[in-house]
Design an enzyme around this catalytic site. Structure first.
Site, PDB file in Angstrom:
ATOM      1  N   GLU A  79       0.862  -1.194   0.000  1.00 12.56           N
ATOM      2  CA  GLU A  79       0.000   0.000   0.000  1.00 12.56           C
ATOM      3  C   GLU A  79       0.889   1.232   0.000  1.00 12.56           C
ATOM      4  OE1 GLU A  79      -3.388   0.902  -0.023  1.00 12.56           O
ATOM      5  OE2 GLU A  79      -2.402   2.864  -0.097  1.00 12.56           O
ATOM      6  N   ASN A  87     -10.080   3.967  -0.668  1.00 12.86           N
ATOM      7  CA  ASN A  87     -11.437   4.507  -0.637  1.00 12.86           C
ATOM      8  C   ASN A  87     -12.351   3.614   0.197  1.00 12.86           C
ATOM      9  OD1 ASN A  87     -11.242   6.865  -2.099  1.00 12.86           O
ATOM     10  ND2 ASN A  87     -11.662   5.886  -4.065  1.00 12.86           N
ATOM     11  N   GLY A  92     -19.115   4.484   2.371  1.00 15.94           N
ATOM     12  CA  GLY A  92     -20.360   4.629   3.126  1.00 15.94           C
ATOM     13  C   GLY A  92     -20.858   3.361   3.796  1.00 15.94           C
ATOM     14  N   GLY A  93     -20.294   2.221   3.428  1.00 18.02           N
ATOM     15  CA  GLY A  93     -20.657   0.971   4.100  1.00 18.02           C
ATOM     16  C   GLY A  93     -21.937   0.323   3.596  1.00 18.02           C
ATOM     17  N   ARG A 339     -27.490   7.256 -10.036  1.00 16.99           N
ATOM     18  CA  ARG A 339     -26.647   8.431  -9.796  1.00 16.99           C
ATOM     19  C   ARG A 339     -26.456   9.313 -11.021  1.00 16.99           C
ATOM     20  NH1 ARG A 339     -22.319   5.262  -6.018  1.00 16.99           N
ATOM     21  NH2 ARG A 339     -23.613   5.377  -4.166  1.00 16.99           N
ATOM     22  N   GLU A 478     -12.044  -1.436  -8.279  1.00 15.80           N
ATOM     23  CA  GLU A 478     -12.278  -0.234  -9.077  1.00 15.80           C
ATOM     24  C   GLU A 478     -11.202  -0.013 -10.140  1.00 15.80           C
ATOM     25  OE1 GLU A 478     -13.547   3.110  -6.663  1.00 15.80           O
ATOM     26  OE2 GLU A 478     -13.417   4.451  -8.402  1.00 15.80           O
TER      27      GLU A 478
HETATM   28  C1  LIG Z   1     -16.452   8.300   0.083  1.00 15.87           C
HETATM   29  C2  LIG Z   1     -16.865   7.071  -0.653  1.00 15.87           C
HETATM   30  C3  LIG Z   1     -18.006   6.384  -0.260  1.00 15.87           C
HETATM   31  C4  LIG Z   1     -18.371   5.221  -0.931  1.00 15.87           C
HETATM   32  N1  LIG Z   1     -19.461   4.524  -0.494  1.00 15.87           N
HETATM   33  C5  LIG Z   1     -19.750   3.338  -1.078  1.00 15.87           C
HETATM   34  C6  LIG Z   1     -20.770   2.505  -0.550  1.00 15.87           C
HETATM   35  O1  LIG Z   1     -21.389   2.822   0.468  1.00 15.87           O
HETATM   36  N2  LIG Z   1     -21.025   1.326  -1.173  1.00 15.87           N
HETATM   37  C7  LIG Z   1     -20.333   0.904  -2.270  1.00 15.87           C
HETATM   38  O2  LIG Z   1     -20.582  -0.183  -2.781  1.00 15.87           O
HETATM   39  N3  LIG Z   1     -19.327   1.679  -2.785  1.00 15.87           N
HETATM   40  C8  LIG Z   1     -19.023   2.869  -2.211  1.00 15.87           C
HETATM   41  N4  LIG Z   1     -17.987   3.612  -2.697  1.00 15.87           N
HETATM   42  C9  LIG Z   1     -17.150   3.055  -3.761  1.00 15.87           C
HETATM   43  C10 LIG Z   1     -16.191   2.032  -3.179  1.00 15.87           C
HETATM   44  O3  LIG Z   1     -15.840   2.396  -1.872  1.00 15.87           O
HETATM   45  C11 LIG Z   1     -14.919   1.898  -4.000  1.00 15.87           C
HETATM   46  O4  LIG Z   1     -15.236   1.638  -5.310  1.00 15.87           O
HETATM   47  C12 LIG Z   1     -14.072   0.770  -3.430  1.00 15.87           C
HETATM   48  O5  LIG Z   1     -13.676   1.108  -2.117  1.00 15.87           O
HETATM   49  C13 LIG Z   1     -12.858   0.481  -4.258  1.00 15.87           C
HETATM   50  O6  LIG Z   1     -12.145  -0.534  -3.620  1.00 15.87           O
HETATM   51  P1  LIG Z   1     -10.772  -1.015  -4.216  1.00 15.87           P
HETATM   52  O7  LIG Z   1     -10.287  -2.095  -3.331  1.00 15.87           O
HETATM   53  O8  LIG Z   1     -10.922  -1.316  -5.648  1.00 15.87           O
HETATM   54  O9  LIG Z   1      -9.863   0.289  -4.128  1.00 15.87           O
HETATM   55  P2  LIG Z   1      -9.466   1.183  -2.867  1.00 15.87           P
HETATM   56  O10 LIG Z   1     -10.277   0.884  -1.688  1.00 15.87           O
HETATM   57  O11 LIG Z   1      -9.435   2.593  -3.334  1.00 15.87           O
HETATM   58  O12 LIG Z   1      -7.998   0.663  -2.560  1.00 15.87           O
HETATM   59  C14 LIG Z   1      -6.956   0.817  -3.504  1.00 15.87           C
HETATM   60  C15 LIG Z   1      -5.673   1.016  -2.745  1.00 15.87           C
HETATM   61  O13 LIG Z   1      -4.561   0.925  -3.622  1.00 15.87           O
HETATM   62  C16 LIG Z   1      -3.633   1.924  -3.277  1.00 15.87           C
HETATM   63  N5  LIG Z   1      -2.800   2.231  -4.437  1.00 15.87           N
HETATM   64  C17 LIG Z   1      -3.147   2.920  -5.550  1.00 15.87           C
HETATM   65  N6  LIG Z   1      -2.096   3.001  -6.391  1.00 15.87           N
HETATM   66  C18 LIG Z   1      -1.070   2.369  -5.791  1.00 15.87           C
HETATM   67  C19 LIG Z   1       0.296   2.141  -6.153  1.00 15.87           C
HETATM   68  N7  LIG Z   1       0.799   2.614  -7.301  1.00 15.87           N
HETATM   69  N8  LIG Z   1       1.084   1.460  -5.292  1.00 15.87           N
HETATM   70  C20 LIG Z   1       0.603   1.002  -4.108  1.00 15.87           C
HETATM   71  N9  LIG Z   1      -0.673   1.194  -3.722  1.00 15.87           N
HETATM   72  C21 LIG Z   1      -1.501   1.869  -4.552  1.00 15.87           C
HETATM   73  C22 LIG Z   1      -4.492   3.088  -2.861  1.00 15.87           C
HETATM   74  O14 LIG Z   1      -3.782   4.013  -2.062  1.00 15.87           O
HETATM   75  C23 LIG Z   1      -5.611   2.388  -2.109  1.00 15.87           C
HETATM   76  O15 LIG Z   1      -5.334   2.264  -0.741  1.00 15.87           O
HETATM   77  C24 LIG Z   1     -17.619   4.782  -2.037  1.00 15.87           C
HETATM   78  C25 LIG Z   1     -16.489   5.491  -2.446  1.00 15.87           C
HETATM   79  C26 LIG Z   1     -16.104   6.622  -1.755  1.00 15.87           C
HETATM   80  C27 LIG Z   1     -14.897   7.358  -2.197  1.00 15.87           C
END
Ligand SMILES: Cc1cc2nc3c(=O)[nH]c(=O)nc-3n(C[C@H](O)[C@H](O)[C@H](O)COP(=O)(O)OP(=O)(O)OC[C@H]3O[C@@H](n4cnc5c(N)ncnc54)[C@H](O)[C@@H]3O)c2cc1C
Lengths: 515, 249
Positions: A79, A87, A92-93, A339, A478
């Protein structure tokens, strides 16, 4: 730093000519295997060797690391930020589940097919159906997994925009931390601790087409790209990219949608940037639908980021209140539309919109364990008005038109149908109009990047040249594209990330050891 | 690279200085230490801002007492030398930002009594006014006799937290098992003295607009070193995303 300079890997990892890459890619197309050639030389020796490298500590990375470690793989979980969770931990959970125990308790009929249809409708049919179907079909078993194996506690279940029925569970913690924190704990028990401050710099893909490891910057300090010490990690089985979206990368998002300038606020964490996607594209991944970038219709201009406004808009006013154009005093969109529909409609008013509810509406919402009203009242985002006149005056709304809007809505509640906008009307739908009133100003904020790396239903990253899976490379969450098409439904991201994160983790652990 | 060389130079300079200082400066003999007390968390209003501070209010380390792990049974020198205190505002006393080994830390690691003599390191920096009494042998508690934590002469924000710890008798080995290079000791160690987290959270319950020790993002956002830095100015990590104007030690 001195260590990095003296490290053998640094100078050896110099960039090859892209020309050469192209030539090799062309040559290897004649082979049966994957097509794109290496664009970065293999290091002579690796600084560290593990089975599986997982990059990113959001839902997808943690779920992947959990499954891989559980299957016995030796996992390095990386990380770049100082805190894990991306994110996901600030989210929002809300987790959508089709055919859940709570739905059964409440007599709500649902199916994975119905959820899929909702996803395809919001996604304007651009969804890669097999991927969307995978999420819908595995949502219920994933919920069970979060409860039984991870130990997640849930609060209530609610109805979100674009969903035909109530199906969105909410974590008891009221945010994604309610899933991330127990996942981190379980991973700790499996001996996997996130290495924060570790930036993925390069994916290392060999001439045989396989991704064999990564080059990272150890002790990286966001956002200084040059900080940290270069280090190579061999992935004997696979690398899993779970680096999230790029909503907070102004340059990269503007390449995809030039309207998304730096003036627009975002709900995303500062590290939601695109360097990992760029790197994946550089080694031959394919970019799917990158210009579909979602704006969250529940943002407030009176606070930064996601803030607390969405809890009111989603948990209170969308169910028990109304959204009006302050210039006309009229509703202008279904408050429970998806949305994209709502964001586009709000922008069309010139961001001159408020959402509001009345006293009984607030009281009813407060009964839900997941609506955190105390936090709303601590800020200046939510305002209470003693009378309708006060609210109209404060926002410059024509009072008579506003009163007429309320009367029309109440008549629709009596009729049991919203003929004007087709809003979902449950049997216990409340009327509105009883003072005091509660209002929030809304302005859409950049929220989710639907596009990203192309994957198949096994979470394997696809090769740009051959469209075949890239051996040794998985992607989930994502950072990928296709699941949600043009617009992601609320609460479908957690399901997507957990479902595909787990698939990626299981499959990565099952890969043969190439070394 | 540049910074590292500078730090190494500074380190060499300081080591020479401290050796000379050890020979030249009168070191107060062991004295009876005052009774043990808990680390005190101070809260109050300062410059119109809500202010919360976390500091050991006593020169005697609550866990180590007078018995430093390295120093064994040796007592800290606790004598206020020089004449009566003439409180003056410090200059920039948070200037030391080394990653090399600080001479005072060096002394605490090697088992020599740290002198707490600001001038032995900050010789050219004039961190103290000319009329400031000599600091050799002073503890943090002694400093606070004049520099009352919430008063106009407060050292909060002027003295780095590593200095606060050293002056309070918490030498570098108390936090860093390995000092070369020193690792982040981790939140559990901080909380062994300053915790548990619930106690900290209770003490900052009234901080506006929200309690910094009760993040809704969970334990990963309650790591002490996200905000409270020892060897460089502390940072308000929350402000990366939120408009929270916390004023922090
Ligand atoms: C404020 C907010 C509220 C939300 N609420 C909801 C909800 O209630 N329900 C829902 O279904 N979705 C919700 N979403 C969407 C959802 O949270 C995200 O799509 C989801 O968290 C993405 O998860 P992920 O594991 O793909 O990425 P992330 O949780 O974003 O994790 C990716 C990680 O990779 C790290 N990273 C990036 N690039 C690099 C690199 N080059 N080297 C090392 N590490 C790196 C980042 O720092 C991050 O920690 C919300 C999003 C936001 C922003």
């Amino acid at each position: 730093m001195a260590k990095g300079e003296s490290s053998k890997t640094g100078p050896k990892l110099t960039r090859r000519q892209m020309l050469r890459t192209g030539a090799l890619a062309g040559a290897s197309l004649t082979l049966a295997g994957p097509a794109t050639a290496a664009v970065r030389e293999m290091p002579e020796s690796w600084d560290e060797e593990v089975d599986v490298v997982v990059i990113g500590t959001g839902f997808s990375g943690l779920a992947a690391a959990f499954e891989a470690a559980k299957a016995g793989a030796d996992v390095a979980l990386l990380e770049k930020m100082r805190t894990p969770g991306g994110n996901s931990i600030i989210n929002g959970g809300y987790l959508s589940v089709a055919g859940s125990p709570r739905q059964a308790e409440q007599g709500i009929e649902d199916s994975s097919e119905l959820l899929l249809q909702d996803m395809l409708k919001a996604g304007q049919g651009l969804n890669h159906v097999e991927l969307a179907r995978t999420v819908a079909e595995q949502s219920a078993s994933t919920l069970t997994w979060t409860i039984d194996e991870v130990g997640v506690e849930y609060g209530g279940m609610t109805q979100l925009g674009g969903h035909a029925v109530p199906r969105s569970y909410t974590t008891a913690a009221g945010s994604g931390s309610g899933i991330v924190v127990p996942l981190l704990e379980r991973l700790g028990e499996l001996g996997v601790t996130p290495r924060t401050g570790t930036l993925l710099k390069h994916l290392i893909r060999d001439d045989d087409g396989r991704v064999k490891g990564v080059m990272v910057h150890d002790r990286y300090r966001f956002p200084d790209e040059a900080s940290g010490t270069p280090k190579t990690i061999m992935a004997r089985k696979a690398v899993i990219l779970a680096t999230g979206g790029f909503g907070n990368d102004v340059a990269f998002r503007q390449l995809q949608d030039p309207r998304l300038t730096e003036d627009l606020d975002t709900t995303n964490q500062p590290g939601a940037t695109g360097e990992a996607i760029r790197e994946a594209l550089r080694i031959g991944c394919v970019n799917v639908q990158p210009s579909w970038i979602q704006l969250g219709p529940w943002g407030s201009p009176d606070e930064r980021g996601f803030g607390v406004a969405p809890y009111f808009v989603i948990g209170v006013s969308a169910l028990n209140g109304l959204m009006v154009d302050t210039q006309t005093g009229k509703r202008f969109v279904n408050e429970l539309a998806d949305r994209k529909t709502r964001s586009d409609a709000i922008i069309a008013t010139g961001n001159k919109a408020i959402v509001f509810c009345d006293a009984p509406g607030l009281a009813k919402a407060a009964e839900s364990p997941s609506v955190k009203l105390d936090r709303l009242f601590e800020t200046e985002v939510l305002t209470e008005y003693a009378t309708l006149q006060d609210m109209a005056a404060a926002h410059d709304i024509p009072l008579e038109a506003l009163q007429a809007t309320i009367d029309d809505f109440n008549a629709a509640v009596d009729a049991g149908e919203d003929l004007e906008f087709g809003r979902y009307m449950p049997d216990d739908q409340l009327k509105t109009g009883e003072a005091p009133f509660y209002a929030v100003r809304v302005a859409p904020k950049i929220h989710h990047t639907m596009g990203g790396l192309g994957i198949n239903a096994d979470a394997q990253a696809l090769d740009l040249a051959s469209n075949a899976p890239i051996p040794g490379l998985y992607a989930a969450g994502e950072v990928t594209g296709g699941v949600h098409g043009a617009s992601r439904l609320g609460s479908c991201a957690i399901a997507d990330c957990l479902v595909f994160g787990r698939i990626a983790g299981r499959n990565a652990a099952a890969e043969p050891n190439w070394a | 690279m540049d910074g590292q060389q500078k730090h190494r130079r500074l380190l060499r300079l300081c080591l020479v200085t401290i050796t000379l200082a050890l020979l030249a400066v009168f070191v107060a003999g062991p004295q009876a230490s005052p009774p043990r007390s808990e680390p005190v968390l101070t809260f109050g209003l300062w410059s119109g801002h809500t202010h919360f501070g976390v500091a050991l209010a006593d020169g005697n380390h609550p866990v180590l007492g007078g018995h430093h792990p390295v120093l064994g049974g040796k007592e800290w020198p606790r004598q206020l030398s020089g004449g009566g205190p003439t409180p003056q505002t410090h200059g920039n006393l948070s200037v030391w930002q080394g990653t090399g080994r600080h001479p005072v830390i060096e002394a605490s690691v090697t088992g020599q009594n740290p002198l707490h003599d600001c001038a032995s390191c900050h010789e050219g920096d004039a961190v103290l006014s000319e009329t400031h009494p000599p600091t050799a042998g002073m503890s943090m508690n002694d400093c606070r006799a004049c520099h009352v934590p919430d008063g106009p002469l407060s050292l909060e924000g002027k003295l780095s937290l590593s200095h606060t710890h050293i002056l309070s008798g918490v030498g570098c080995a108390a936090c860093h098992e390995n000092t070369d290079p020193p690792e982040d000791p981790g939140t559990a160690l901080c909380l062994a003295c300053h915790g548990p987290l619930e106690t900290l959270a209770a003490k900052t319950a009234d901080v506006s607009p929200t309690n910094p020790h009760e993040s809704p993002h969970g334990p990963p956002f309650a790591e002490c070193s996200l905000c409270h830095l020892q060897h460089e100015p502390s940072e308000n990590f929350c402000s990366t995303c939120h408009d929270f104007n916390f004023n922090l030690p």
